[in-house]
Design an enzyme around this catalytic site. Structure first.
Site: not given
Ligand code: GLA
Length: 387
Positions: A33, A119, A171
């Site tokens: 993360e 969200g 993502d």
């Molecule tokens: C959000 C961002 C991702 C990543 C996560 C943390 O979801 O969109 O790109 O940085 O936070 O891991």
């Protein structure tokens, strides 16, 4: 919800059948993360919640029908689009990327249906971007061979360049390329991907908490990481990404104590992806790594919330559960728990009333497995499932 719902919404809005329906899923991250925008590793899975986008060329009549945030339809002419702060920025931003993939953006009629909760930190925006771009490629007859490889990068540029949200590549990459029964190990410095077998069930627990400070806090963390990298580069100019620096280099850098803690999280968390992948392959328990990740996010990165901490403690104490951690950016949103199917089902049943009694609102929970990434569900005159 299915591709058929998107087709039906398209037909009722525009009076015609769509040329294509494409879909893309939301994601949860198993571990890794806040490492993606630091050139580190991540390990997401696509979940069983998707966004379907039905599309066809527009006859030029602009219509827009919004029935709910998860069911919308309208005509989009990206040649005249500017970011407006509205949900359709994701659509416009993605369609604008058609040009970068060698296709001509033309006005399109689009209907969207989704069961990815918006969200909640499950990448509903990435699902919309990836599905829109994939559908757009098919709709304008672009080369899918070329387009597929550019899908995640194009959708990521839609988010950072058009919508204006600075985030890493996890993502969109998970939504585009994840495969059924596998986690997607991604090296964010090079974009290298590997599909790691992951046949387990995961319980997702949405704390349903307000995430008002998330964007500003996220930007602050990115700035901290950039300062930490700059300080480490004074020690060793060959370091290109914060996640690839060593604890020794961090120790030698002259750096503010808060930035040091942020960097310590990033360096350790990226290494945990490798350890987690090895534990998975060896069939070893995952609880210690999940707990280490959560603790580091709580104390060093400071992106947990009392609700997320409570959920993780509750989950960890449950029988048949190996471990739990917050997933996604944090500052609210979801936690995941890993364990036996029965253990997770029992946890889902037990945590809902306990959470509500403690926090005054009902959490959302659901069991998922690693699902497929983006797909073309329907193309006019063809059955894409026949391949
Ligand atoms: C959000 C961002 C991702 C990543 C996560 C943390 O979801 O969109 O790109 O940085 O936070 O891991």
């Amino acid at each position: 919800m299915t591709a058929g719902h998107a087709s039906a919404l398209f037909a009722s809005t525009f009076g015609d059948a769509p040329r294509v329906v494409a879909s893309a899923p939301g994601r949860v991250n198993l571990i890794g993360e806040h490492t993606d925008y630091n050139g580190g590793e991540v390990l997401p899975i696509a979940i069983d919640r998707r966004t379907w986008v039905a599309m066809g060329p527009s006859d030029g009549t602009v219509s827009r029908a919004i029935s709910s945030t998860q069911e919308v339809a309208g005509t989009f002419d990206v040649r005249h689009a500017n970011p407006s702060g509205a949900w359709w920025d994701y659509v416009h931003g993605s369609l604008r990327e058609l040009a970068s993939l060698g296709a001509e953006p033309v006005p399109l009629d689009i209907a969207v249906v989704s069961d990815v909760p918006p969200g909640a930190g499950l990448s509903s925006s990435a699902a919309l971007e990836v599905a829109t771009l994939l559908g757009g490629l098919v709709c304008v007859g672009a080369s899918l061979m070329k387009g597929w490889e550019g899908l995640a990068a194009g959708a990521h540029r839609a988010e950072t360049g058009f919508v204006g949200v600075s985030c890493g590549m996890m993502d969109q990459t998970a939504s585009a390329y994840a495969t059924d029964g596998h986690a997607l190990r991604l090296w964010c410095d090079t974009g290298r991907r590997e599909h790691v077998p992951f046949a387990r069930t995961v319980l997702v627990i949405d704390t349903v908490s307000p995430r008002a400070l998330r964007r500003s806090a996220f930007n602050e963390r990115q700035a901290s990481c950039a300062r930490a990298l700059a300080a480490i580069q004074v020690v060793d100019p060959s370091v290109r990404h914060l996640a690839q620096s060593t604890p020794e280099q961090l120790a030698a850098a002259v750096i503010d104590t808060t930035d040091r803690r942020r960097a310590r999280h990033v360096i350790a968390e990226s290494a945990r992806v490798e350890a987690f992948t090895a534990a998975l392959a060896a069939g070893l328990p995952l609880g210690t790594l999940l707990r280490a990740s959560h603790d580091s996010l709580r104390t060093d990165y400071e992106c947990s919330t009392p609700e997320l901490d409570w959920v993780v403690d509750f989950a960890e104490a449950a029988e048949g559960v190996e471990g739990a951690r917050l997933t996604g950016a944090g500052w609210g949103g979801c936690a995941i728990a890993v364990g036996s199917e029965e253990g997770l089902q029992a946890l889902a049943d037990a945590i809902a009333p306990a959470y509500e009694a403690r926090w005054g609102r009902a959490p959302r929970t659901w069991l998922t497995r690693a699902e497929d990434g983006a797909d073309i569900d329907e193309v006019e005159g063809l059955d894409p499932l026949d391949d």
